[in-house]
Design an enzyme around this catalytic site. Sequence first.
Site, short mmCIF file in Angstrom:
data_model
loop_
_atom_site.label_atom_id
_atom_site.label_comp_id
_atom_site.label_asym_id
_atom_site.label_seq_id
_atom_site.Cartn_x
_atom_site.Cartn_y
_atom_site.Cartn_z
N ARG A 30 37.24 46.51 25.79
CA ARG A 30 37.05 45.16 25.24
C ARG A 30 35.65 44.69 25.63
O ARG A 30 35.11 45.08 26.68
CB ARG A 30 38.08 44.18 25.79
CG ARG A 30 39.46 44.28 25.14
CD ARG A 30 39.45 43.81 23.68
NE ARG A 30 40.77 43.84 23.08
CZ ARG A 30 41.27 44.84 22.36
NH1 ARG A 30 40.57 45.93 22.15
NH2 ARG A 30 42.48 44.74 21.82
N GLU A 43 32.82 39.04 19.61
CA GLU A 43 33.01 39.60 18.26
C GLU A 43 33.83 38.66 17.38
O GLU A 43 34.70 37.95 17.89
CB GLU A 43 33.65 41.00 18.34
CG GLU A 43 35.04 41.04 18.93
CD GLU A 43 35.55 42.48 19.06
OE1 GLU A 43 34.95 43.28 19.78
OE2 GLU A 43 36.58 42.76 18.42
N HIS A 96 34.46 47.43 16.05
CA HIS A 96 35.84 47.50 16.55
C HIS A 96 36.73 48.33 15.62
O HIS A 96 37.72 47.84 15.09
CB HIS A 96 36.41 46.08 16.73
CG HIS A 96 37.54 46.04 17.72
ND1 HIS A 96 37.83 44.95 18.49
CD2 HIS A 96 38.47 46.96 18.05
CE1 HIS A 96 38.88 45.19 19.25
NE2 HIS A 96 39.30 46.42 18.99
C1 DGY Z 1 43.77 47.69 19.94
O1 DGY Z 1 44.78 48.12 19.36
O2 DGY Z 1 43.83 46.99 20.96
C2 DGY Z 1 42.48 48.03 19.32
O3 DGY Z 1 41.40 47.68 20.13
C3 DGY Z 1 42.37 47.36 17.96
O4 DGY Z 1 42.26 45.99 18.17
#
Ligand code: DGY
Length: 329
Positions: free
Chosen positions: A247, A276, A294
């Site tokens: 993240r 983001e 992402h």
């Molecule tokens: C998740 O599944 O957490 C991926 O990062 C897609 O958001």
Amino acid sequence: MTDPTPSPRPRVLAARAAFADILAQLDTVADVTHNPEDRVYTPSELRALLADKHGAFITASERIDRELLAACPQLRVISTMTVGYDHIDVAACRQQGIVVTHAPDVLTETTADFGFALLLAAARRVTEAERHLRAGQWTRWSVDFFAGADVHGSVLGIVGMGRIGQAIARRAAGGFAMRVLYHNRHRLSAEAEQAAGGAQYRALDDLLAESDHVLLALPYSPDAHHLIGAKQLARMKPGATLVNIGRGGLIDEPELAVELHSGHIGAAGLDVFEGEPKVHPALLAAPRTVLTPHIASASIPTRRAMVQLAVDNLLAVLQGRPPLTPVPA
Ligand code: DGY
């Protein structure tokens, strides 16, 4: 005697559009408000739409916070199609008796593939070289033309050794003869370390100092905010690569940009960003950086599997069965 008044169907918000054939399964048991245009709702739109709902299908773009929950007294289940759930105030949901489910496992291998793609692309300067070519700047070849770092045979430090971290470790050791170090809240068992390419545990500072490439595959939590800041970047080997598929909030992005400009960090591959979908301008201007929006889990079969699992979780809770994959307690 049978009850002549059947209980009313639950009301569900499918906050985003994705694979209509899968989301349509919800229509069989619930009155579903769909979002065929796939608009990203503002917080107040989301609050208004959820105010009378019993269940919600969401993605990482929909933030579920205490303020929203206060306006949604009937909510029973929130099902995110993502494995990460830092966009949901899980404690507040629990206080309100709302079940929260997520989508682990189904995206592990696809996300690990992409982590490796980012590592290769950043270390070997793939997108930078392509931009040069497309801009018509390729007029001559030289011996050090876009020369980068080797991936095979190098040391990979993985921070966050959950399912995805372990899948990356298997690729690194098995396919690229890399030595794998890892840092994690809990040390893996000896068997799990063996299965993860013989990965060796290190304290974070030691991992940073020993690794040629560092890959972040951990979820965000306030404790992990800017886990990689100026001090940690300074500990990394000169010329090291930093990859983030966890993240955005894990990295102090302006500090990373400084170290990319100075050349201390050799390259970065980033799929996630603190603000983001906005990307910090310092990162946009940084050299030797691969930036993607992402998409680490974005293969069609995997995205279908994530949406299917989210729908299965919703259906289970709405029909009085236990959820398949609730977020961990
Ligand atoms: C998740 O599944 O957490 C991926 O990062 C897609 O958001």
